[in-house]
Design an enzyme around this catalytic site. Structure first.
Site, short mmCIF file in Angstrom:
data_model
loop_
_atom_site.label_atom_id
_atom_site.label_comp_id
_atom_site.label_asym_id
_atom_site.label_seq_id
_atom_site.Cartn_x
_atom_site.Cartn_y
_atom_site.Cartn_z
CD GLU A 172 2.50 7.93 0.00
OE1 GLU A 172 2.57 6.71 0.25
OE2 GLU A 172 1.72 8.70 0.59
CD GLU A 213 -2.07 2.24 1.19
OE1 GLU A 213 -1.26 2.85 0.46
OE2 GLU A 213 -2.79 2.79 2.03
#
Length: 685
Positions: free
Chosen positions: A153, A144
């Site tokens: 990210e 995740e």
């Protein structure tokens, strides 16, 4: 151990050295993290669990051992899901040390220590082999690593490395794939966050128009994504120009390439208009068949029955480099370019395929005009707010005279230009370090009319002012260093610093400010600070305790900034003015304090207090940075969309079903320390 940290105080402007605990950064990171928000995301958690169970089953059906690699494990939740689904072993990687320590405790508390190994490393540093961190490569990859933009990210380089070094070829992946969707829209509101619109000023000698420099008109802006809660954007604020189309997708079960590339789709506009904005979101399929799907689609795309509130994944607003007129039915090409961490878009008229390919530029856009570096998106929106500008014009007309000598103290403000146009012969001085404004004044033929003083207020000399005294001191006030509403009180400190240069009867605009407060119940925002306890059957209390400990380190006694137009709430009390600040006088030596109680006039859950500033420009002309109005008898609030308000979350939530329930009031104590510029507050239910 203590360490000294230097910082510029946003309110007083002073450089300070603060003694901080060596773990201060850790605590701040944890306190402000979105872990609670993720653990409260029921839809995400259920879908991940379903996907993990299915992946473990598929591996077991092939007669293989299920070895799981969980990158960015956080609390260890996904690894525990895998272990309870029958995985033989899980390697849970977490680079943030306090989080990795918490994961070890949570895994142990839930009885999975023999099945899960927590590795406190960056995944690119993990080794595989008999003496390595992992005994063998994994055949199930669970991650995740996504943000609102999907790749911001570092998901792509992480997946790329994992496929090369950490997982088997043909592994199962949860999620299996991600798909990015786009829709072309026209929106004056959203476009106003990226371009400065012309400002019309009715002066005594006719209408004047403030325009932006050509570099700004043609500037592509900054590449950072504008991520917002698009579900709070009313449909009346944008016009849909195209259907929703798939821009690109990534299959996480196969090797992933992170190198810069581009994707192109052909769109057929469903309506004619000005293409300004690309709205974008993504969904993830947890399984190869796409039966287990988790989507970020906004309200007009999916039914509200499936709506899950979340703050860790929202929707993206991308600004096209220029607005492009499009005609209904006349095809256009939309190109998405991306590097490892970000995406940007360009739109072209449909021409020959080869001709269009030659036009693709995979270089990230760079702001050339400097305005996008000086002003963030809400600030652009604020400067484009015509009603707000009108209030400043009205106020300036009341205070300016033909012989006024005017000094403006605000960052990146249009006030000096307004002041020049509204007063015939006065001299303006403008206080700002930004050479973007030289271009701005030049575009409006004002380079010899407004003088920029590049000095701090306390270093202002009479030679800067050509030995004149200031008769009108103006500010919005707005400063780029401000995070909380009262940080803009820097104007008061600057006004105090220049006192010796002011005439005895100086006019200060705004003449005063006041701090306001209201008790509210949030529809959803409370989740980011709410303990989770049990998540999908797993005890994550350790995480709750860790966040609470970090909040208690300092943050729980502080308010935090949130743009409340994105986060619906209802008022449980009337708004209350709690402190006033008189800019006509200098900052006093003593603290400003107040205490009292505010009655709860509606039933509901008291999640916290919202605080905001109001500026009193001239007689009867207030500007609120917070509450605009309470729009109905239910107490639903409308907030200033250009500012962040301060939210003080109560440590315990008291629910009153009826008004006869206790508490009937909330007591408060608020103290403004004039030496540090900080506001301390305490609330008791």
């Amino acid at each position: 151990m203590k360490t000294f940290c230097g910082r510029a105080n946003p309110t007083t402007g002073a450089m300070e050295w603060l003694e901080e605990d060596e773990n201060y950064d850790y605590h701040q990171e944890i306190a402000r993290s979105r872990y609670a928000d993720m653990l409260h995301d029921k839809d995400r958690n259920v879908k991940y669990y379903q996907g993990i169970r299915a992946a473990v089953s598929r591996v077991k059906e092939r007669g293989e051992k299920a070895i799981v690699l969980d990158i960015g494990t956080g609390t260890g939740l996904l690894s525990m899901m895998a272990a309870s689904a029958g995985a033989d072993f899980c390697y849970a990687i977490e680079v943030f040390k306090p989080m990795a320590n918490a994961a070890v405790k949570i895994v142990e508390k839930n009885g999975f220590s023999d099945k899960i190994k927590v590795i406190n490393k960056h995944s690119t540093e993990v080794t595989v082999g008999p003496d390595g961190d992992m005994q063998c490569r994994a055949n199930i990859l669970v991650t995740e690593l996504f943000d609102t933009e999907l790749i911001g990210e570092g998901a792509l380089p992480t997946y790329e490395h994992a496929h090369k070094y950490l997982v088997q070829e043909g592994c199962e992946a949860v999620p299996h794939r991600a798909t990015v969707y786009v829709q072309l829209v026209e929106s004056k509101r959203m476009w106003s966050w990226n371009k400065l619109f012309p400002v019309h000023v009715e002066a005594e000698d006719g209408e004047k128009i403030i325009v932006s420099p050509s570099e700004m008109e043609n500037c592509p802006g900054v590449p950072s994504v504008c991520d917002i809660q698009l579900n709070q954007m009313p449909s009346s604020d944008f016009t849909i120009l195209s259907d929703v189309v798939t821009m690109f997708s990534v299959d996480f079960s196969k090797p992933v390439r992170s190198a810069s590339t581009y994707y192109r789709v052909q769109l057929e506009p469903v309506k004619s208009g000005k293409a300004q904005i690309v709205l974008s979101w993504w969904d993830i399929d947890m399984d190869p068949s796409g039966m287990i799907n988790c989507t970020m689609a906004p309200y007009w795309v999916k039914s509200t029955s499936a709506f899950q509130w979340r703050d860790h994944w929202m929707q993206c607003v991308y600004f096209l480099p220029n607005e492009e007129p499009v005609l209904q039915g006349e095809k256009v090409y939309l190109t998405a370019c991306r590097d490892e961490y970000s995406v940007w878009y360009k739109l072209q008229k449909a021409r020959g395929e080869e001709e269009n390919k030659a036009d693709v530029c995979v270089e990230s856009p760079v702001c050339r005009c400097q305005a996008h570096l000086l002003w963030n998106r809400p600030r652009f929106g604020e400067l484009n707010d015509q009603n707000r500008t009108r209030q400043y014009i009205e106020s300036l007309m009341k205070v300016l005279k033909t012989d006024s000598v005017c000094l403006c103290i605000s960052d990146g403000s249009l006030l000096p230009v307004l002041a020049h146009y509204l007063g015939a012969k006065q001299v303006q001085y403008f206080f700002l370090v930004a050479f973007f404004f030289l271009k701005f004044f030049k575009a409006n033929h004002l380079e010899d009319k407004i003088k920029i003083i590049e000095a701090r207020p306390e270093l202002l000399t009479s030679s800067h002012l050509e030995d004149k005294k200031i008769s009108v001191l103006v500010g919005e006030p707005f400063f780029t260093t401000s995070l909380l509403p009262w940080h803009n009180l820097y104007f008061w400190y600057a006004r105090t610093a220049v006192t010796s240069h002011l005439t005895s009867n100086v006019t200060v605009l705004p003449q005063s400010a006041s701090l306001h407060m209201m008790i509210v119940e949030f529809q959803d925002l409370w989740r980011i600070r709410s303990p989770c306890g049990i998540c999908e059957g797993f005890d994550v209390q350790t995480m709750d305790d860790m966040i609470k400990n970090s909040l208690n380190f300092r943050e729980s006694k502080e308010a935090e900034p949130h743009p409340l137009w994105e986060y619906p709430c209802k008022s449980l009390s009337d708004p209350r003015e709690v402190l006033t600040f008189d800019f006509r006088k200098t900052v006093p030596q003593h603290c400003l304090s107040t205490e009292g109680s505010v009655n709860l006039s509606r039933k509901g859950k008291s999640h916290g207090a919202v605080l905001w500033m109001e500026y009193h420009l001239a007689a009867d002309i207030p500007i609120s940075t917070g509450l605009i109005q309470i729009s109905n008898e239910k107490g639903n609030c409308e907030w200033n969309p250009h500012c962040k308000q301060a939210v003080y979350f109560f440590s315990s939530v008291i629910e009153s079903e009826t008004l006869s329930d206790l508490p009937s009031a909330v007591t408060y104590a608020i103290n403004f320390n004039t030496k540090t510029g900080e506001i301390a507050m305490d609330f008791q239910l």
